[in-house]
Write an enzyme that holds these catalytic residues in place. Structure first.
Site, PDB file in Angstrom:
ATOM      1  N   LYS A 141       0.836  -1.255  -0.004  1.00 59.51           N
ATOM      2  CA  LYS A 141      -0.105  -0.124   0.044  1.00 59.51           C
ATOM      3  C   LYS A 141       1.179   1.262   0.161  1.00 59.51           C
ATOM      4  O   LYS A 141       1.695   1.460   0.898  1.00 59.51           O
ATOM      5  CB  LYS A 141      -0.936   0.087   1.018  1.00 59.51           C
ATOM      6  CG  LYS A 141      -2.186   0.970   0.912  1.00 59.51           C
ATOM      7  CD  LYS A 141      -2.704   1.652   2.103  1.00 59.51           C
ATOM      8  CE  LYS A 141      -2.030   2.873   2.917  1.00 59.51           C
ATOM      9  NZ  LYS A 141      -1.972   4.031   1.858  1.00 59.51           N
TER      10      LYS A 141
ATOM     11  N   GLU B 200       2.481   7.488  15.978  1.00 60.21           N
ATOM     12  CA  GLU B 200       0.770   6.851  16.246  1.00 60.21           C
ATOM     13  C   GLU B 200       0.367   5.958  15.409  1.00 60.21           C
ATOM     14  O   GLU B 200      -0.411   5.172  15.808  1.00 60.21           O
ATOM     15  CB  GLU B 200       0.164   8.350  16.351  1.00 60.21           C
ATOM     16  CG  GLU B 200       0.347   9.127  17.557  1.00 60.21           C
ATOM     17  CD  GLU B 200       0.514   8.420  18.915  1.00 60.21           C
ATOM     18  OE1 GLU B 200      -0.161   7.520  19.136  1.00 60.21           O
ATOM     19  OE2 GLU B 200       1.635   8.513  19.492  1.00 60.21           O
TER      20      GLU B 200
ATOM     21  N   GLU C  21       8.859   0.961  11.283  1.00 59.14           N
ATOM     22  CA  GLU C  21      10.105   1.747  11.174  1.00 59.14           C
ATOM     23  C   GLU C  21       9.284   3.248  11.161  1.00 59.14           C
ATOM     24  O   GLU C  21       8.497   3.552  10.447  1.00 59.14           O
ATOM     25  CB  GLU C  21      10.442   1.867   9.512  1.00 59.14           C
ATOM     26  CG  GLU C  21      11.446   0.617   9.226  1.00 59.14           C
ATOM     27  CD  GLU C  21      12.585   0.374  10.051  1.00 59.14           C
ATOM     28  OE1 GLU C  21      13.059   1.502  10.559  1.00 59.14           O
ATOM     29  OE2 GLU C  21      13.038  -0.865   9.969  1.00 59.14           O
TER      30      GLU C  21
ATOM     31  N   CYS D 285      13.078  10.169   8.082  1.00 52.84           N
ATOM     32  CA  CYS D 285      12.764   9.640   9.468  1.00 52.84           C
ATOM     33  C   CYS D 285      14.252  10.085  10.117  1.00 52.84           C
ATOM     34  O   CYS D 285      14.414  10.166  11.186  1.00 52.84           O
ATOM     35  CB  CYS D 285      12.352   8.456   9.618  1.00 52.84           C
ATOM     36  SG  CYS D 285      13.439   7.359   8.367  1.00 52.84           S
TER      37      CYS D 285
END
Ligand code: TXE
Length: 495
Positions: free
Chosen positions: A176, A236, A255, A289
């Site tokens: 996805k 979250e 991750e 990230c």
């Protein structure tokens, strides 16, 4: 002229228009519409998962030996390389990232498939030490169907990081892509279906399912055929997904976000550190990230280093990703740019000094794009929200430290634990700090280097599990133990 993939999802081995809502993807450099992509429906997720489970069990796939499965991965690597310019241009158009970066991401995607093929061919099963009249073996088997859910920041590379080991492990995969950036995953899916077709393997081994996280992502996670989830995205979301996975007792790898410290000790090579700090946070416009978004500078150096850094940051070239000299490209979407701008306003409210940036660039060439100037803030304590929360944009917050104790305390005072950079000539100090900082990856006198052969992942709220490296394939398998009796005398109860 950029070719966008047709508005089709890959469901149950066939490309067809998704039955869900249509969304427009945007070129963030210009705000122009790029392509329309229809989402799939939850029923289509279920259809794809059923077909994937059947495909994963088909003897022509299930019975392949590792070196035979590896052929699929090497073929995909070659197809990615053959289409590298197209994929890079598509990713630049969809995510806004500079072409230099998207070319590197495409090369890394091909390298991931090639490395994983080699790891697969050379992976060994274990004969464990026998403790009786039997031979014991520990072997690994596919899980069946794996869900791979990715964010918008580096789709081609994060897709490869999940697809290559999941397929190598003998699974089928439901992929996805993120809502804002489905195009590269759809194009990559076309290449993988081509490779599957050439090797006469079931095309339902891969599904590419665009749509929202709430509907399509959630349907993938809940589907009873899906036995493992590999997720990259916000903390979250990862937490919510792990709760759902707990109900199914299904393994997940996560991750997640970061607020990584990058540290300049008093004896650092200043030129290297300046370049490394800027690259570490402002490449990809900070939408990474692993961005080194908290800068810790030894107090003795602080004013001079930060002053020089700011002088250089104001000279970084901001522009469209397609311009060869662009260093800071637009953010992925105007809505994300507004979120980053709101964070800088929050920082002002917290009492930060805005040393540079702090606004969108001015001028007609920037008017319709999702641009934001590279921004350096300081004057905040490490417990301010600006220093604790992931901004995911071109925003660096600088803090001084007094000594190693103070540094380690501040660096570890974060919910996150993804990465850390250390700039120093003192190899002993580098070693001590590297071992004490809570981070999944530590770079010493370098930053943001990545290798397919080195495990990657976070500690604390930055995630669970590792991607890349030899063990990545095993993370998509189930372990089984075999005891093979060798006794010629019967077991005690016989007779
Ligand atoms: O991530 P999300 P978003 C951080 C960054 C960013 C923030 C939010 O701070 O600003 O997260 O970004 C899918 N069940 N990172 O909103 O929502 C979703 O459709 C299943 C850090 O893009 O986590 C997308 O495909 N799937 C990060 C993917 O999850 C769900 C990279 C990630 O979306 C879902 C990106 C659900 N309930 C953002 N809800 C990094 N570590 O690299 C959403 N999704």
């Amino acid at each position: 002229m950029l070719r966008t993939p047709p508005d089709e999802a890959l469901v149950a081995g066939r490309w067809r228009r998704g039955g869900g809502a249509a969304t427009q993807t945007l070129d963030p450099a210009t705000g122009a519409a790029l392509a329309t992509v229809h989402a799939v429906t939850p029923d289509e997720v279920s259809e794809a998962a059923r077909a994937a489970a059947r495909a994963a069990a088909e003897p022509q796939w299930y019975d392949l030996l590792p070196h035979q499965r590896a052929r699929l991965l090497t073929r995909v690597a070659t197809l990615i390389e053959d289409n590298a310019e197209h994929l890079a241009a598509l990713q630049t158009a969809d995510t806004g990232k500079a072409l230099t970066e998207t070319r590197a991401l495409v090369a890394s995607a091909a390298a991931t498939f090639r490395y994983t093929a080699a790891a697969l061919e050379t992976a060994e099963e274990a004969i464990t030490p026998s403790r009786g009249a039997y031979v014991t073996l520990s072997v690994h088997e596919p899980i069946g169907v794996v869900g791979a859910i990715n964010p918008w920041n580096s789709p081609v590379a994060s897709d490869a990081q999940k697809l290559a080991p999941a397929l190598a492990a003998g699974n089928a995969v439901l992929l996805k892509p993120a809502e804002w950036t489905p195009l590269v995953s759809l194009a990559l899916g076309r290449l993988i279906t081509q490779a599957l077709g050439e090797l006469r393997l079931p095309t339902a081994l891969l599904a590419v399912l665009p749509g929202s996280g709430r509907v399509v992502g959630d349907a993938i996670v809940r589907d009873p055929h899906v036995g493992r989830i590999a997720f990259t995205g916000g903390t979250e979301t990862g937490r919510a997904l792990a709760r759902t996975a707990a109900e199914k007792l299904m393994p997940v790898s996560l991750e997640l976000g970061g607020k990584s410290p990058t540290v300049v000790l008093a004896d650092a090579d200043i030129e290297q550190a300046l370049a490394g700090v800027m690259f570490g946070v402002f490449s990809s416009s900070g939408q990474s990230c692993i961005a080194g978004s908290r800068l810790f500078v030894a107090r003795a150096l602080y004013d001079g280093f930060v002053g020089e850094l700011v002088a250089r940051v104001t000279k970084l070239r901001v522009g469209p990703g397609t311009r060869p000299d662009t260093q800071v490209a637009p953010l992925v979407h105007p809505a994300h740019r507004d979120k980053v701008a709101a964070y800088v306003d929050l920082a002002r409210g917290e009492g930060a000094r805005v040393l540079c940036g702090g606004a969108a660039p001015e001028g007609p060439e920037y008017a319709d794009g999702a641009y934001y100037l590279p921004t350096v803030l300081d004057g905040l304590p490490n417990d301010a929200r600006t220093c604790q929360e992931e901004i995911f944009g071109p925003v660096l917050v600088a803090l001084p430290f007094d000594d190693e104790e103070d540094l380690v305390r501040q660096a570890n005072d974060s919910v996150y634990g993804l990465a850390c950079g250390i700039w120093t000539r003192d190899h002993r100090a580098a070693w001590r700090i590297a071992r004490r900082v809570e981070a999944g990856t530590v770079w010493i006198n370098t930053y943001k280097q990545f290798s397919a052969s080195t495990p990657f992942g976070g500690m604390k709220a930055s995630g669970l599990g590792r991607e890349k490296g030899r063990d990545a394939i095993r993370a998509y398998q189930r372990q089984k133990s075999l005891y093979w009796g060798t006794a010629t005398t019967p077991l005690p109860w016989a007779g």
